[in-house]
Design a protein around this motif. Structure first.
Motif, PDB file in Angstrom:
ATOM      1  N   GLU A  84       0.753   2.919  -3.307  1.00 45.79           N
ATOM      2  CA  GLU A  84      -0.398   3.790  -3.525  1.00 45.79           C
ATOM      3  C   GLU A  84      -0.219   5.137  -2.832  1.00 45.79           C
ATOM      4  O   GLU A  84      -0.469   6.185  -3.418  1.00 45.79           O
ATOM      5  N   SER A  85       0.211   5.118  -1.574  1.00 45.66           N
ATOM      6  CA  SER A  85       0.347   6.381  -0.837  1.00 45.66           C
ATOM      7  C   SER A  85       1.513   7.212  -1.353  1.00 45.66           C
ATOM      8  O   SER A  85       1.434   8.443  -1.389  1.00 45.66           O
ATOM      9  N   GLU A  86       2.581   6.563  -1.761  1.00 46.85           N
ATOM     10  CA  GLU A  86       3.741   7.308  -2.257  1.00 46.85           C
ATOM     11  C   GLU A  86       3.469   7.977  -3.602  1.00 46.85           C
ATOM     12  O   GLU A  86       4.116   8.963  -3.941  1.00 46.85           O
ATOM     13  N   GLN A 145      -4.723   5.306  -9.386  1.00 49.90           N
ATOM     14  CA  GLN A 145      -4.677   6.420  -8.437  1.00 49.90           C
ATOM     15  C   GLN A 145      -4.913   7.745  -9.166  1.00 49.90           C
ATOM     16  O   GLN A 145      -5.572   8.633  -8.652  1.00 49.90           O
ATOM     17  N   ARG A 204       0.832  -1.207   0.000  1.00 47.97           N
ATOM     18  CA  ARG A 204       0.000   0.000   0.000  1.00 47.97           C
ATOM     19  C   ARG A 204       0.868   1.259   0.000  1.00 47.97           C
ATOM     20  O   ARG A 204       0.399   2.329  -0.357  1.00 47.97           O
ATOM     21  N   LEU A 205       2.119   1.087   0.388  1.00 43.62           N
ATOM     22  CA  LEU A 205       3.053   2.202   0.336  1.00 43.62           C
ATOM     23  C   LEU A 205       3.154   2.733  -1.094  1.00 43.62           C
ATOM     24  O   LEU A 205       3.300   3.943  -1.300  1.00 43.62           O
ATOM     25  N   SER A 254       2.336  11.350  -2.401  1.00 48.89           N
ATOM     26  CA  SER A 254       3.401  12.176  -1.818  1.00 48.89           C
ATOM     27  C   SER A 254       4.389  12.618  -2.891  1.00 48.89           C
ATOM     28  O   SER A 254       4.883  13.743  -2.864  1.00 48.89           O
TER      29      SER A 254
END
Length: 141
Positions: free
Chosen positions: A76-78, A133, A73-74, A81
């Protein structure tokens, strides 16, 4: 310890046996193939940042290619960011290919058709997540 049956994991295991630290190889390739990325890192003091970024990326790759316990999931979040840093999505995805290409170079003849196919699938799956995303952001009111 028995070698991993997962081709992605195996590629990292083989590379670890052949190379103490992937960081210099990965970032040399990244800066050679995408010179615009060099300006994204400070000239001094960026080595720990590079190492940490690569370590987190490898953990995410291994989880994504394996059990998917959550580290993936990192990715997706990265995406978000790195959007804030001004990193183009294509460049974000390219970093994963740079890692694969660095491993291929380090492994040489140990880079098998099975490992190659697994990496091609993984890179396609990662690109699909990044595009998904983007669509989620584009669809916001």
């Amino acid at each position: 310890m028995a070698p991993s049956l997962n081709p992605i994991e195996r590629s990292f295991e083989l590379a670890a046996a052949a190379c103490d630290d992937l960081t210099p190889s990965v970032y040399r390739r990244l800066f050679r193939e995408h010179p615009e990325t060099q300006a994204m890192f400070r000239t001094e003091g960026s080595e720990p940042v590079k190492g940490s970024m690569l370590q987190l990326t490898i953990e995410a790759i291994l989880d994504f290619a394996g059990e998917r316990c959550g580290h993936f999931r990192l990715i997706e979040s990265e995406v978000f960011s790195h959007d804030a840093y001004g990193t183009p999505r294509e460049l974000f995805v390219a970093f994963f290919a740079v890692i694969a290409d660095s491993l291929r170079e380090i492994l040489g003849e140990q880079w098998t058709a099975e490992i190659d196919a697994a990496w091609h699938k993984l890179l396609g799956d990662i690109e699909a997540i990044v595009l998904q995303q983007k669509h989620l952001v584009d669809e916001r009111p």
